[in-house]
Design a protein around this motif. Structure first.
Motif, mmCIF file in Angstrom:
data_model
loop_
_atom_site.group_PDB
_atom_site.id
_atom_site.type_symbol
_atom_site.label_atom_id
_atom_site.label_comp_id
_atom_site.label_asym_id
_atom_site.label_seq_id
_atom_site.Cartn_x
_atom_site.Cartn_y
_atom_site.Cartn_z
ATOM 1 N N LYS A 104 -1.161 -5.677 7.799
ATOM 2 C CA LYS A 104 0.196 -5.304 8.225
ATOM 3 C C LYS A 104 0.876 -6.459 8.960
ATOM 4 N N GLN A 105 0.107 -7.217 9.726
ATOM 5 C CA GLN A 105 0.671 -8.347 10.463
ATOM 6 C C GLN A 105 1.223 -9.408 9.503
ATOM 7 N N TYR A 106 0.544 -9.623 8.395
ATOM 8 C CA TYR A 106 1.036 -10.566 7.387
ATOM 9 C C TYR A 106 2.313 -10.038 6.736
ATOM 10 N N VAL A 107 2.304 -8.764 6.418
ATOM 11 C CA VAL A 107 3.488 -8.163 5.798
ATOM 12 C C VAL A 107 4.680 -8.252 6.750
ATOM 13 N N SER A 108 4.447 -8.007 8.037
ATOM 14 C CA SER A 108 5.519 -8.104 9.039
ATOM 15 C C SER A 108 6.054 -9.526 9.159
ATOM 16 N N VAL A 113 0.916 -10.173 0.236
ATOM 17 C CA VAL A 113 -0.540 -10.027 0.243
ATOM 18 C C VAL A 113 -0.999 -9.421 -1.078
ATOM 19 N N ILE A 114 -2.030 -10.028 -1.652
ATOM 20 C CA ILE A 114 -2.657 -9.547 -2.890
ATOM 21 C C ILE A 114 -4.142 -9.348 -2.609
ATOM 22 N N SER A 115 -4.684 -8.217 -3.018
ATOM 23 C CA SER A 115 -6.121 -8.000 -2.846
ATOM 24 C C SER A 115 -6.855 -8.334 -4.138
ATOM 25 N N VAL A 116 -8.039 -8.909 -3.976
ATOM 26 C CA VAL A 116 -8.932 -9.197 -5.107
ATOM 27 C C VAL A 116 -10.289 -8.584 -4.807
ATOM 28 N N THR A 118 -12.281 -6.178 -3.652
ATOM 29 C CA THR A 118 -12.105 -4.982 -2.831
ATOM 30 C C THR A 118 -10.630 -4.813 -2.461
ATOM 31 N N THR A 119 -10.320 -3.681 -1.818
ATOM 32 C CA THR A 119 -8.926 -3.442 -1.437
ATOM 33 C C THR A 119 -8.872 -2.582 -0.192
ATOM 34 N N ILE A 120 -7.676 -2.179 0.203
ATOM 35 C CA ILE A 120 -7.472 -1.276 1.333
ATOM 36 C C ILE A 120 -6.889 0.037 0.825
ATOM 37 N N SER A 121 -6.967 1.070 1.651
ATOM 38 C CA SER A 121 -6.494 2.385 1.211
ATOM 39 C C SER A 121 -4.975 2.494 1.227
ATOM 40 N N ASP A 122 -4.305 1.658 2.006
ATOM 41 C CA ASP A 122 -2.834 1.661 2.036
ATOM 42 C C ASP A 122 -2.318 0.651 1.002
ATOM 43 N N HIS A 123 -2.214 1.092 -0.238
ATOM 44 C CA HIS A 123 -1.822 0.187 -1.319
ATOM 45 C C HIS A 123 -0.381 -0.299 -1.187
ATOM 46 N N GLY A 124 0.425 0.434 -0.428
ATOM 47 C CA GLY A 124 1.829 0.061 -0.282
ATOM 48 C C GLY A 124 2.035 -1.279 0.408
ATOM 49 N N LEU A 125 1.022 -1.756 1.119
ATOM 50 C CA LEU A 125 1.128 -3.043 1.801
ATOM 51 C C LEU A 125 0.907 -4.217 0.858
ATOM 52 N N LEU A 126 0.395 -3.933 -0.318
ATOM 53 C CA LEU A 126 -0.034 -4.994 -1.236
ATOM 54 C C LEU A 126 0.959 -5.197 -2.371
ATOM 55 N N LYS A 127 1.169 -6.443 -2.726
ATOM 56 C CA LYS A 127 2.004 -6.747 -3.884
ATOM 57 C C LYS A 127 1.263 -6.495 -5.183
ATOM 58 N N SER A 128 -0.068 -6.667 -5.160
ATOM 59 C CA SER A 128 -0.877 -6.423 -6.351
ATOM 60 C C SER A 128 -2.326 -6.231 -5.928
ATOM 61 N N ARG A 129 -3.068 -5.494 -6.749
ATOM 62 C CA ARG A 129 -4.507 -5.299 -6.551
ATOM 63 C C ARG A 129 -5.221 -5.714 -7.828
ATOM 64 N N ILE A 130 -6.177 -6.630 -7.692
ATOM 65 C CA ILE A 130 -6.923 -7.129 -8.851
ATOM 66 C C ILE A 130 -8.397 -6.830 -8.622
ATOM 67 N N THR A 131 -9.017 -6.140 -9.545
ATOM 68 C CA THR A 131 -10.433 -5.822 -9.395
ATOM 69 C C THR A 131 -11.021 -5.486 -10.754
ATOM 70 N N LYS A 292 1.312 -4.102 -10.312
ATOM 71 C CA LYS A 292 0.858 -3.551 -9.038
ATOM 72 C C LYS A 292 -0.666 -3.412 -9.008
ATOM 73 N N SER A 293 -1.250 -3.216 -10.179
ATOM 74 C CA SER A 293 -2.694 -3.060 -10.245
ATOM 75 C C SER A 293 -3.212 -3.669 -11.543
ATOM 76 N N LYS A 294 -4.325 -4.387 -11.454
ATOM 77 C CA LYS A 294 -4.915 -5.021 -12.630
ATOM 78 C C LYS A 294 -6.420 -4.758 -12.638
ATOM 79 N N LEU A 295 -6.878 -4.011 -13.639
ATOM 80 C CA LEU A 295 -8.299 -3.724 -13.809
ATOM 81 C C LEU A 295 -8.875 -4.644 -14.877
ATOM 82 N N LEU A 296 -9.979 -5.294 -14.562
ATOM 83 C CA LEU A 296 -10.612 -6.214 -15.493
ATOM 84 C C LEU A 296 -11.880 -5.593 -16.077
#
Length: 322
Positions: A104-108, A113-116, A118-131, A292-296
């Motif tokens: 959240k501090q980065y978003v503020s 922020v992009i997760s690779v 693993t991820t967090i439960s608040d997906h709204g903070l992320l621009k994309s999730r890759i896993t 928003k989400s990318k599954l490999l």
């Protein structure tokens, strides 16, 4: 100088000036990549993919991670990096809840922020999730054990700890698939806290307690290594099937020996590559092209196909790119 030559020279000068201004205004983006743990071949392989993409795009990549997979080591790294204000953050969060506030501090600070992995439960903070498709990977592990056991007997799971998005999903996929085999039963779910020594001890106890045990699913590298070595040392290699996740050098050695019979292999290099690419797209004004989400897809490696170049090319590396 003739009037025409003067005009030509003036036009050329304007072009050169414009080019100089453009180069002066051009920015080299800085993207920070924070892995779950800096010493793990999975994340080292991710760094190699990210570094190659950063070089291709002319991006400055910062790689910084802790010596253990835990929020306690990862959060201070994030806080230190935030002071440097990178243009974007690519991160493998070590806990799906504990990392929400640091992100959240980065978003503020208006840092995407992009997760690779693993991820967090608040997906709204992320621009994309890759896993990787972890639920499917867990199901594939269950199918491998069921095939080995002719769909009869007891099985167990050795996981890391609750609260990690990827391994939670693998366990979920495994348990859901096991319901398709009425003559098989999941008799235990143990947690090793990311310790191969603890996984070894837990597997030994399982082998003593359950005489009809046909398989153990290790949800990550340390779980699989510990379980495989326990089965081997007990003399039950070939009778108890160990299916693991990932393809780090130690695991691959066990796979080729038949101690572990199947590995569900992810694509960390591709995750790193896409993390940098998506961050660059966002920063350069092409956010609309970023999913928003990318599954490999996962790759299934077995003792039989481990030496096939089409499979072995996905095995993880242990040296960082420079």
């Amino acid at each position: 100088m003739t009037r025409q030559k003067f005009r030509t020279a003036l036009a050329a000068g304007a072009v050169l000036a414009a080019m100089g201004l453009s180069n002066a205004n051009a920015k080299t983006y800085t993207i920070a990549l924070v892995p779950g743990i800096a010493t793990d071949p999975f994340y080292i392989t991710m760094q190699r993919g990210a570094a190659a993409e950063a070089k291709k795009l002319g991006v400055h990549l910062i790689w910084q991670g802790g010596a253990s997979f835990s929020p306690e080591t990862q959060i201070p790294i994030l806080q230190a990096l935030l002071a440097k204000h990178p243009d974007a953050l690519v991160i493998a969060p070590t806990n799906k809840k504990a990392l929400i506030n640091p992100i959240k501090q980065y978003v503020s600070a208006h840092i995407p922020v992009i997760s690779v992995d693993t991820t967090i439960s608040d997906h709204g903070l992320l621009k994309s999730r890759i896993t990787s498709n972890n639920t499917q990977g867990g199901a594939a592990a269950a199918k491998a054990i069921a095939t080995f056991a002719h769909e009869r007997g007891d099985v167990a799971v050795i996981n890391v700890k609750p609260g990690i998005s990827t391994t939670d999903a693998r366990q979920k996929g495994f348990l859901a698939q096991m319901k398709h085999y009425p003559n098989m039963k999941v008799v235990a779910i143990e947690y090793d806290n990311d310790s191969p020594t603890k996984a070894f001890t837990e597997a030994q106890l399982l082998l003593l307690k359950y005489s009809h045990l046909k398989g153990i699913f290790g949800t990550n590298v340390f779980s699989a290594q510990g379980a495989g070595k326990a089965v081997d040392s007990s003399g039950k290699k070939g009778r108890v099937n160990v299916v693991g996740y990932d393809a780090e050098p130690g695991e691959v050695k066990l796979l080729k020996q038949g101690v572990v019979t199947t590995l569900i292999v992810q694509q960390p290099a591709l995750e790193g590559k896409l993390g940098v690419k998506y961050a660059y797209d966002i920063l350069s004004g092409h956010a609309g092209s970023v999913p928003k989400s990318k599954l490999l897809d996962n790759i299934t490696a077995t003792t039989k196909n481990a030496n096939d170049p089409d499979i072995s090319k996905y095995f993880y590396k242990s040296e960082l790119a420079h």
